[in-house]
Design a protein around this motif. Structure first.
Motif, PDB file in Angstrom:
ATOM      1  N   ALA A 261     -13.946   8.737  20.982  1.00 48.23           N
ATOM      2  CA  ALA A 261     -13.891   7.271  20.999  1.00 48.23           C
ATOM      3  C   ALA A 261     -14.703   6.692  19.844  1.00 48.23           C
ATOM      4  CB  ALA A 261     -14.414   6.751  22.335  1.00 48.23           C
ATOM      5  N   GLY A 262     -15.873   7.279  19.587  1.00 52.54           N
ATOM      6  CA  GLY A 262     -16.713   6.788  18.498  1.00 52.54           C
ATOM      7  C   GLY A 262     -16.042   6.923  17.147  1.00 52.54           C
ATOM      8  N   PHE A 263     -15.452   8.085  16.885  1.00 47.26           N
ATOM      9  CA  PHE A 263     -14.749   8.277  15.615  1.00 47.26           C
ATOM     10  C   PHE A 263     -13.596   7.291  15.475  1.00 47.26           C
ATOM     11  CE2 PHE A 263     -16.071  12.993  15.121  1.00 47.26           C
ATOM     12  CZ  PHE A 263     -17.169  12.615  14.375  1.00 47.26           C
ATOM     13  N   SER A 264     -12.882   7.059  16.563  1.00 47.50           N
ATOM     14  CA  SER A 264     -11.752   6.126  16.507  1.00 47.50           C
ATOM     15  C   SER A 264     -12.211   4.734  16.098  1.00 47.50           C
ATOM     16  CB  SER A 264     -11.057   6.065  17.872  1.00 47.50           C
ATOM     17  OG  SER A 264     -10.529   7.321  18.225  1.00 47.50           O
ATOM     18  N   LEU A 265     -13.279   4.261  16.719  1.00 40.90           N
ATOM     19  CA  LEU A 265     -13.779   2.921  16.402  1.00 40.90           C
ATOM     20  C   LEU A 265     -14.327   2.850  14.976  1.00 40.90           C
ATOM     21  CD1 LEU A 265     -15.515   2.073  19.793  1.00 40.90           C
ATOM     22  CD2 LEU A 265     -13.535   0.904  18.800  1.00 40.90           C
ATOM     23  N   ILE A 266     -14.988   3.911  14.541  1.00 41.03           N
ATOM     24  CA  ILE A 266     -15.519   3.930  13.173  1.00 41.03           C
ATOM     25  C   ILE A 266     -14.378   3.847  12.161  1.00 41.03           C
ATOM     26  CG2 ILE A 266     -16.671   5.376  11.452  1.00 41.03           C
ATOM     27  CD1 ILE A 266     -18.445   6.419  13.776  1.00 41.03           C
ATOM     28  N   VAL A 267     -13.331   4.642  12.374  1.00 41.28           N
ATOM     29  CA  VAL A 267     -12.201   4.639  11.432  1.00 41.28           C
ATOM     30  C   VAL A 267     -11.489   3.290  11.458  1.00 41.28           C
ATOM     31  CG1 VAL A 267      -9.966   5.671  10.890  1.00 41.28           C
ATOM     32  CG2 VAL A 267     -11.890   7.131  11.527  1.00 41.28           C
ATOM     33  N   ILE A 268     -11.246   2.757  12.645  1.00 45.29           N
ATOM     34  CA  ILE A 268     -10.589   1.449  12.746  1.00 45.29           C
ATOM     35  C   ILE A 268     -11.403   0.398  11.999  1.00 45.29           C
ATOM     36  CG2 ILE A 268      -9.985  -0.424  14.334  1.00 45.29           C
ATOM     37  CD1 ILE A 268      -9.311   1.776  16.411  1.00 45.29           C
ATOM     38  N   GLY A 269     -12.715   0.418  12.208  1.00 45.17           N
ATOM     39  CA  GLY A 269     -13.570  -0.564  11.545  1.00 45.17           C
ATOM     40  C   GLY A 269     -13.598  -0.409  10.040  1.00 45.17           C
ATOM     41  N   LEU A 270     -13.701   0.827   9.557  1.00 42.76           N
ATOM     42  CA  LEU A 270     -13.760   1.054   8.114  1.00 42.76           C
ATOM     43  C   LEU A 270     -12.444   0.703   7.436  1.00 42.76           C
ATOM     44  CD1 LEU A 270     -15.738   4.433   7.907  1.00 42.76           C
ATOM     45  CD2 LEU A 270     -16.560   2.160   7.272  1.00 42.76           C
ATOM     46  N   VAL A 271     -11.342   1.093   8.053  1.00 47.53           N
ATOM     47  CA  VAL A 271     -10.032   0.808   7.456  1.00 47.53           C
ATOM     48  C   VAL A 271      -9.763  -0.693   7.451  1.00 47.53           C
ATOM     49  CG1 VAL A 271      -7.548   1.105   7.754  1.00 47.53           C
ATOM     50  CG2 VAL A 271      -9.064   3.061   8.013  1.00 47.53           C
ATOM     51  N   SER A 272     -10.092  -1.363   8.540  1.00 46.31           N
ATOM     52  CA  SER A 272      -9.862  -2.809   8.614  1.00 46.31           C
ATOM     53  C   SER A 272     -10.752  -3.568   7.643  1.00 46.31           C
ATOM     54  CB  SER A 272     -10.122  -3.305  10.042  1.00 46.31           C
ATOM     55  OG  SER A 272      -9.261  -2.668  10.959  1.00 46.31           O
ATOM     56  N   ASN A 273     -11.904  -2.992   7.326  1.00 46.13           N
ATOM     57  CA  ASN A 273     -12.857  -3.654   6.438  1.00 46.13           C
ATOM     58  C   ASN A 273     -12.545  -3.418   4.967  1.00 46.13           C
ATOM     59  OD1 ASN A 273     -15.518  -5.071   6.108  1.00 46.13           O
ATOM     60  ND2 ASN A 273     -16.038  -3.158   5.087  1.00 46.13           N
ATOM     61  N   SER A 274     -11.675  -2.450   4.673  1.00 49.29           N
ATOM     62  CA  SER A 274     -11.418  -2.080   3.285  1.00 49.29           C
ATOM     63  C   SER A 274     -10.494  -3.084   2.612  1.00 49.29           C
ATOM     64  CB  SER A 274     -10.793  -0.684   3.215  1.00 49.29           C
ATOM     65  OG  SER A 274      -9.504  -0.700   3.790  1.00 49.29           O
ATOM     66  N   THR A 275     -10.571  -3.119   1.288  1.00 50.14           N
ATOM     67  CA  THR A 275      -9.721  -3.996   0.484  1.00 50.14           C
ATOM     68  C   THR A 275      -9.117  -3.192  -0.648  1.00 50.14           C
ATOM     69  OG1 THR A 275     -11.157  -5.883   0.953  1.00 50.14           O
ATOM     70  CG2 THR A 275      -9.621  -6.103  -0.887  1.00 50.14           C
ATOM     71  N   PRO A 276      -7.791  -3.156  -0.757  1.00 49.09           N
ATOM     72  CA  PRO A 276      -7.173  -2.369  -1.826  1.00 49.09           C
ATOM     73  C   PRO A 276      -7.592  -2.848  -3.207  1.00 49.09           C
ATOM     74  CG  PRO A 276      -5.540  -3.049  -0.202  1.00 49.09           C
ATOM     75  CD  PRO A 276      -6.794  -3.802   0.095  1.00 49.09           C
ATOM     76  N   ALA A 277      -7.668  -1.912  -4.126  1.00 50.44           N
ATOM     77  CA  ALA A 277      -8.001  -2.269  -5.503  1.00 50.44           C
ATOM     78  C   ALA A 277      -6.840  -3.023  -6.131  1.00 50.44           C
ATOM     79  CB  ALA A 277      -8.302  -1.007  -6.304  1.00 50.44           C
ATOM     80  N   THR A 278      -7.164  -3.947  -7.018  1.00 48.69           N
ATOM     81  CA  THR A 278      -6.133  -4.684  -7.745  1.00 48.69           C
ATOM     82  C   THR A 278      -6.176  -4.293  -9.207  1.00 48.69           C
ATOM     83  OG1 THR A 278      -7.673  -6.513  -8.098  1.00 48.69           O
ATOM     84  CG2 THR A 278      -6.235  -6.641  -6.174  1.00 48.69           C
ATOM     85  N   THR A 279      -5.054  -4.386  -9.852  1.00 45.83           N
ATOM     86  CA  THR A 279      -4.987  -4.063 -11.278  1.00 45.83           C
ATOM     87  C   THR A 279      -4.663  -5.311 -12.065  1.00 45.83           C
ATOM     88  OG1 THR A 279      -2.662  -3.469 -11.018  1.00 45.83           O
ATOM     89  CG2 THR A 279      -4.274  -1.693 -10.862  1.00 45.83           C
ATOM     90  N   ALA A 280      -5.169  -5.353 -13.264  1.00 43.10           N
ATOM     91  CA  ALA A 280      -4.954  -6.531 -14.100  1.00 43.10           C
ATOM     92  C   ALA A 280      -3.516  -6.600 -14.572  1.00 43.10           C
ATOM     93  CB  ALA A 280      -5.887  -6.473 -15.295  1.00 43.10           C
TER      94      ALA A 280
END
Length: 280
Positions: A261-280
């Motif tokens: 359960a802990g790993f699941s919540l950690i992954v959900i939180g990290l993935v939801s918090n991430s922002t894809p890189a943008t290119t110029a």
């Protein structure tokens, strides 16, 4: 969304270039911020993200169900399923975080988090293989514990690198550190210095450090990650004590579901918090 530069166009017609550039760049900054917000919102609603988070929500639900089964109907089958679920959560989490790390342009903290989950998953696979081979008494203390403790420390580094520092009252952090060391010191005093007691001390120190790092780096603003870390920490505060004193307790194997359960919540939180890189 269409950029709005009407004010700037008005002043360029009047040959007032200074005002033109002032309004142009003010409008540009506003539109840039708005575009970024829309981009981030689109990312969070992307099908890939929904699929990933949905998978880990399912693991979380399965962990809760297994916890109830272990508590109400202790059986070796449920314990085996718990081990499989932990391994799936760890290895799948590591792979997902590697994918997000690559997609987002290589943010260092995601790589560390993936490494932590991957190392933990490998350690637990080795642990379970030993159990299947009838070597239950050989798994603690052992090199397997060093792998698990290292994974906890690497996860602390990931949090430190990925989230801004937020000052917490020093007495709170000191209190957590004292509480995390009180029990293993008590074990050392009552049982004497031994490999098992020293490994227990390392577990408690690593877990206490992880909690302190999380609180000191804004995880109170990311409740899923914080909740996942707390579940993970609770499991590995109990684990060494179980191995030393309560190995036959039929209820304590439930801590395995805390890990999944802990790993699941950690992954959900990290993935939801991430922002894809943008290119110029």
């Amino acid at each position: 969304m269409k950029p709005r530069f009407s004010g700037a166009l008005f002043f360029i017609r009047g040959k007032n270039y200074l005002k033109f550039f002032t309004i142009f760049f003010a409008d540009y900054r506003e539109n840039l911020w708005m575009d970024t917000s829309e981009f981030t919102a689109g990312h969070r609603n992307s099908p890939a993200l929904k699929l990933i988070t949905g998978f880990f929500w399912i693991i979380l639900g399965a962990a809760v169900l297994l916890a109830l089964m272990i508590l109400l109907l202790p059986d070796k089958l449920f314990l085996a399923l718990s081990n499989y679920l932990q391994i799936i959560a760890a290895i799948a989490g590591a792979l997902v975080l590697l994918y997000v790390w690559h997609r987002d342009g290589g943010p260092e903290y995601l790589l560390y988090a993936a490494g932590a989950l991957g190392l933990w998953g490998i350690s637990n696979i080795v642990w379970y293989i030993n159990i299947l081979m009838g070597l239950r008494n050989e798994v603690f203390p052992s090199l397997i514990d060093m792998g698990i403790i290292a994974s906890i420390m690497i996860l602390s580094i990931a949090i430190q690198k990925g989230f801004p520092r937020k000052q917490i009252a020093p007495h709170i952090l000191l209190g957590i550190l004292i509480l995390s060391l009180a029990i293993p010191v008590g074990v050392l005093v009552t049982t004497g210095i031994s490999a098992a007691a020293l490994v227990t001390l390392l577990y408690f120190f690593a877990c206490g450090s992880l909690v302190i790092t999380g609180l000191n780096h804004s995880l109170s603003e990311h409740p899923k990650i914080l909740a996942g870390i707390l579940l993970f920490v609770i499991a590995f505060l109990i684990y060494p004590l179980r191995e030393m004193f309560l190995i036959a307790n039929p209820v304590l194997p439930v801590i395995g579901t805390f890990v999944a359960a802990g790993f699941s919540l950690i992954v959900i939180g990290l993935v939801s918090n991430s922002t894809p890189a943008t290119t110029a």
